[in-house]
Design a protein around this motif. Sequence first.
Motif, PDB file in Angstrom:
ATOM      1  N   PHE A 201     -29.354  27.853 -29.265  1.00 31.36           N
ATOM      2  CA  PHE A 201     -30.043  27.726 -30.716  1.00 31.36           C
ATOM      3  C   PHE A 201     -31.504  28.577 -29.782  1.00 31.36           C
ATOM      4  O   PHE A 201     -31.288  29.112 -28.922  1.00 31.36           O
ATOM      5  CB  PHE A 201     -30.034  26.339 -30.943  1.00 31.36           C
ATOM      6  CG  PHE A 201     -29.056  25.509 -30.323  1.00 31.36           C
ATOM      7  CD1 PHE A 201     -28.577  25.217 -32.235  1.00 31.36           C
ATOM      8  CD2 PHE A 201     -28.166  25.104 -29.397  1.00 31.36           C
ATOM      9  CE1 PHE A 201     -27.617  24.807 -32.526  1.00 31.36           C
ATOM     10  CE2 PHE A 201     -27.562  24.668 -29.611  1.00 31.36           C
ATOM     11  CZ  PHE A 201     -26.701  24.179 -31.582  1.00 31.36           C
ATOM     12  N   TYR A 202     -32.515  28.222 -30.905  1.00 31.31           N
ATOM     13  CA  TYR A 202     -33.654  29.224 -30.715  1.00 31.31           C
ATOM     14  C   TYR A 202     -34.695  28.834 -29.473  1.00 31.31           C
ATOM     15  O   TYR A 202     -34.763  29.876 -28.492  1.00 31.31           O
ATOM     16  CB  TYR A 202     -34.413  29.349 -31.759  1.00 31.31           C
ATOM     17  CG  TYR A 202     -35.662  30.037 -31.247  1.00 31.31           C
ATOM     18  CD1 TYR A 202     -36.315  31.333 -31.218  1.00 31.31           C
ATOM     19  CD2 TYR A 202     -37.028  28.881 -31.418  1.00 31.31           C
ATOM     20  CE1 TYR A 202     -37.254  31.979 -31.056  1.00 31.31           C
ATOM     21  CE2 TYR A 202     -38.054  29.756 -30.839  1.00 31.31           C
ATOM     22  CZ  TYR A 202     -38.783  30.823 -31.160  1.00 31.31           C
ATOM     23  OH  TYR A 202     -39.696  31.448 -30.872  1.00 31.31           O
ATOM     24  N   ASN A 203     -34.263  27.219 -29.577  1.00 33.82           N
ATOM     25  CA  ASN A 203     -34.553  26.527 -28.289  1.00 33.82           C
ATOM     26  C   ASN A 203     -33.918  25.222 -27.806  1.00 33.82           C
ATOM     27  O   ASN A 203     -33.983  24.141 -28.437  1.00 33.82           O
ATOM     28  CB  ASN A 203     -36.084  25.852 -28.656  1.00 33.82           C
ATOM     29  CG  ASN A 203     -37.170  25.872 -27.657  1.00 33.82           C
ATOM     30  OD1 ASN A 203     -37.061  26.338 -26.272  1.00 33.82           O
ATOM     31  ND2 ASN A 203     -37.764  24.657 -27.682  1.00 33.82           N
ATOM     32  N   SER A 204     -33.130  25.808 -26.892  1.00 35.86           N
ATOM     33  CA  SER A 204     -32.549  24.358 -26.293  1.00 35.86           C
ATOM     34  C   SER A 204     -31.831  24.417 -25.243  1.00 35.86           C
ATOM     35  O   SER A 204     -32.692  25.245 -23.903  1.00 35.86           O
ATOM     36  CB  SER A 204     -30.891  24.601 -26.903  1.00 35.86           C
ATOM     37  OG  SER A 204     -30.813  25.888 -26.235  1.00 35.86           O
ATOM     38  N   ARG A 205     -31.554  23.162 -24.624  1.00 36.70           N
ATOM     39  CA  ARG A 205     -31.822  22.510 -23.091  1.00 36.70           C
ATOM     40  C   ARG A 205     -30.704  21.521 -23.243  1.00 36.70           C
ATOM     41  O   ARG A 205     -30.923  20.344 -23.804  1.00 36.70           O
ATOM     42  CB  ARG A 205     -33.085  22.367 -23.002  1.00 36.70           C
ATOM     43  CG  ARG A 205     -32.807  22.104 -20.782  1.00 36.70           C
ATOM     44  CD  ARG A 205     -34.851  21.942 -20.773  1.00 36.70           C
ATOM     45  NE  ARG A 205     -34.902  22.549 -18.784  1.00 36.70           N
ATOM     46  CZ  ARG A 205     -35.642  22.936 -18.271  1.00 36.70           C
ATOM     47  NH1 ARG A 205     -36.291  22.782 -19.299  1.00 36.70           N
ATOM     48  NH2 ARG A 205     -35.658  22.724 -17.330  1.00 36.70           N
ATOM     49  N   PHE A 206     -30.229  21.562 -21.526  1.00 33.50           N
ATOM     50  CA  PHE A 206     -29.163  20.020 -21.503  1.00 33.50           C
ATOM     51  C   PHE A 206     -30.140  19.348 -20.287  1.00 33.50           C
ATOM     52  O   PHE A 206     -30.335  19.978 -19.414  1.00 33.50           O
ATOM     53  CB  PHE A 206     -27.798  20.730 -21.246  1.00 33.50           C
ATOM     54  CG  PHE A 206     -26.848  21.319 -21.853  1.00 33.50           C
ATOM     55  CD1 PHE A 206     -26.119  20.592 -23.482  1.00 33.50           C
ATOM     56  CD2 PHE A 206     -25.747  22.488 -21.335  1.00 33.50           C
ATOM     57  CE1 PHE A 206     -25.661  20.957 -24.205  1.00 33.50           C
ATOM     58  CE2 PHE A 206     -25.060  22.414 -22.978  1.00 33.50           C
ATOM     59  CZ  PHE A 206     -25.054  21.698 -23.771  1.00 33.50           C
ATOM     60  N   PHE A 207     -29.540  17.990 -20.318  1.00 30.38           N
ATOM     61  CA  PHE A 207     -31.194  17.410 -19.347  1.00 30.38           C
ATOM     62  C   PHE A 207     -29.189  16.747 -18.588  1.00 30.38           C
ATOM     63  O   PHE A 207     -29.856  16.719 -17.267  1.00 30.38           O
ATOM     64  CB  PHE A 207     -32.243  16.655 -20.519  1.00 30.38           C
ATOM     65  CG  PHE A 207     -32.669  17.182 -20.242  1.00 30.38           C
ATOM     66  CD1 PHE A 207     -33.861  17.946 -19.225  1.00 30.38           C
ATOM     67  CD2 PHE A 207     -33.420  17.007 -22.429  1.00 30.38           C
ATOM     68  CE1 PHE A 207     -34.931  18.672 -20.408  1.00 30.38           C
ATOM     69  CE2 PHE A 207     -34.711  17.768 -22.787  1.00 30.38           C
ATOM     70  CZ  PHE A 207     -35.587  18.360 -21.160  1.00 30.38           C
ATOM     71  N   GLY A 208     -28.509  16.445 -19.329  1.00 32.29           N
ATOM     72  CA  GLY A 208     -28.312  15.248 -18.722  1.00 32.29           C
ATOM     73  C   GLY A 208     -26.178  15.655 -18.713  1.00 32.29           C
ATOM     74  O   GLY A 208     -26.075  16.581 -20.013  1.00 32.29           O
ATOM     75  N   VAL A 209     -25.628  15.182 -17.943  1.00 32.65           N
ATOM     76  CA  VAL A 209     -23.975  15.624 -18.337  1.00 32.65           C
ATOM     77  C   VAL A 209     -23.905  14.376 -17.303  1.00 32.65           C
ATOM     78  O   VAL A 209     -23.724  13.516 -16.452  1.00 32.65           O
ATOM     79  CB  VAL A 209     -23.237  16.441 -17.377  1.00 32.65           C
ATOM     80  CG1 VAL A 209     -24.052  16.588 -15.698  1.00 32.65           C
ATOM     81  CG2 VAL A 209     -22.079  16.952 -18.061  1.00 32.65           C
TER      82      VAL A 209
ATOM     83  N   SER B  47     -26.154  16.112 -22.727  1.00 35.87           N
ATOM     84  CA  SER B  47     -26.815  15.675 -23.520  1.00 35.87           C
ATOM     85  C   SER B  47     -28.199  16.807 -23.786  1.00 35.87           C
ATOM     86  O   SER B  47     -28.576  16.619 -22.420  1.00 35.87           O
ATOM     87  CB  SER B  47     -27.564  14.538 -23.758  1.00 35.87           C
ATOM     88  OG  SER B  47     -27.732  13.977 -22.956  1.00 35.87           O
ATOM     89  N   GLY B  48     -28.978  16.824 -24.633  1.00 34.35           N
ATOM     90  CA  GLY B  48     -30.497  17.267 -24.857  1.00 34.35           C
ATOM     91  C   GLY B  48     -30.545  17.664 -25.812  1.00 34.35           C
ATOM     92  O   GLY B  48     -31.033  15.960 -26.543  1.00 34.35           O
TER      93      GLY B  48
END
Length: 426
Positions: free
Chosen positions: A273-281, A292-293
């Motif tokens: 995506f234009y701006n995205s991030r995973f924080f947890g797994v 998730s993120g």
Amino acid sequence: MNGGNQIMRRVATALALAIGLGACSSASAPSPVAAPIPATNGAVPIGALALTRPQQKGSIWQLVSSPNDPPDSAGLYDDQLNGVSGSSSSDVWAVGRVCCTPHGTQEYYGSLIEHWDGSSWTVVPGASNEPADVQLFAVAAVSPTDAWAFGQGAYPNVQPLIEHWDGSSWSVIPSPSIYNKGWLLAAAAISSNDIWAAGVGNFQSLTEHWDGKQWTIVPSLTKNGGVVYLDGIAASSSNDLMAVGSYSHPNNHVFAEHWNGSSWTDASPSKSFYNSRFFGVTSDGAASYWASGFEGSHGGPPQTLVERWNGSQFTRVATPNDEPKGSPFTNWLTSIAAISPKDIWAVGLWTYYPGSGTPRSLFERWNGKKWKIEAGPPPLESSNNYATNELLSIGKVNSTTLWAVGNQDVPPQCCEQTLTVQTTHG
């Protein structure tokens, strides 16, 4: 310190410290800012709406009292819990940071370590040989006499910090030196002699492994021209791990790498995506992982993001967003934990967009068919716009018990204080 950008403390604070913003004073601590999110012409003005939403059915979560470091001379708190892990219902650890700790003529962040014994939380002193300017971001509990905490020591040089609990005290354990700054943000314990930690080193992904005798750096993936963060790591076995985070160049894009027992390989979603991030797994015990993120489009606020790994690729799974008045609000899922393949929880926050409003904790649950927003403890859904709270980590303790931790600001007491919530369900 209010605002959606605090969710990024586990990473953004480390980055700020790396460039020299580590020192804090008892009256004012630094507020590192997350990567910029594009503005929208349709943003809801701060204060234009009451920060309330329709009440949902009763919550299965309970707010549990947790201690704080004594306030400073001005009566200000600055306490935050970033990670939680437990080996049993009577052996749970939560770690984070406090401000401020004297060191010579300066004051810095210090570690905050708390333990749940089955009836109450207590503060446990960190290692006596901790460096100055310490923050802890993750914890892995193996047994009552074996737990690990991970973070960074920023003084005099930003380096990964690893501490070990032997049943009576915490001690700093030697870890490999990073040439150009490093910090550890996540951990996964498979056994007492098989533990992983993940984070950032030399501004690229960093993974370290404990074999029962020493910590060593295990080569992981790099991306030319940008920065790679690993914010989460999970394991289903010694030969099957997943680490997730983001690749920033210049915007954040979700990033993942998979361990097959001998090397790390790129597992990043093909569609970003234009701006995205995973924080947890998390591993759901059925040969798949859930990450998730958040994801954000041009001109819109960040929205919840969950993707599922089926053994060969990640696929997005639809998740709801909390929008109390029908307007698009910022929604983040900072951490995720699986009880079973049909019972998975993710936590985070929702808040006004842009992210300078007052955040509220967000609970979402996968029931085997779809994700749904679940009610949090009533105290966390106060109609008081000055009462803020957010969740930064969730951990499975056993087959029925989950703990989640973060921070809260409850007037008239000032500033960030610890937040712990718990659920036990069958």
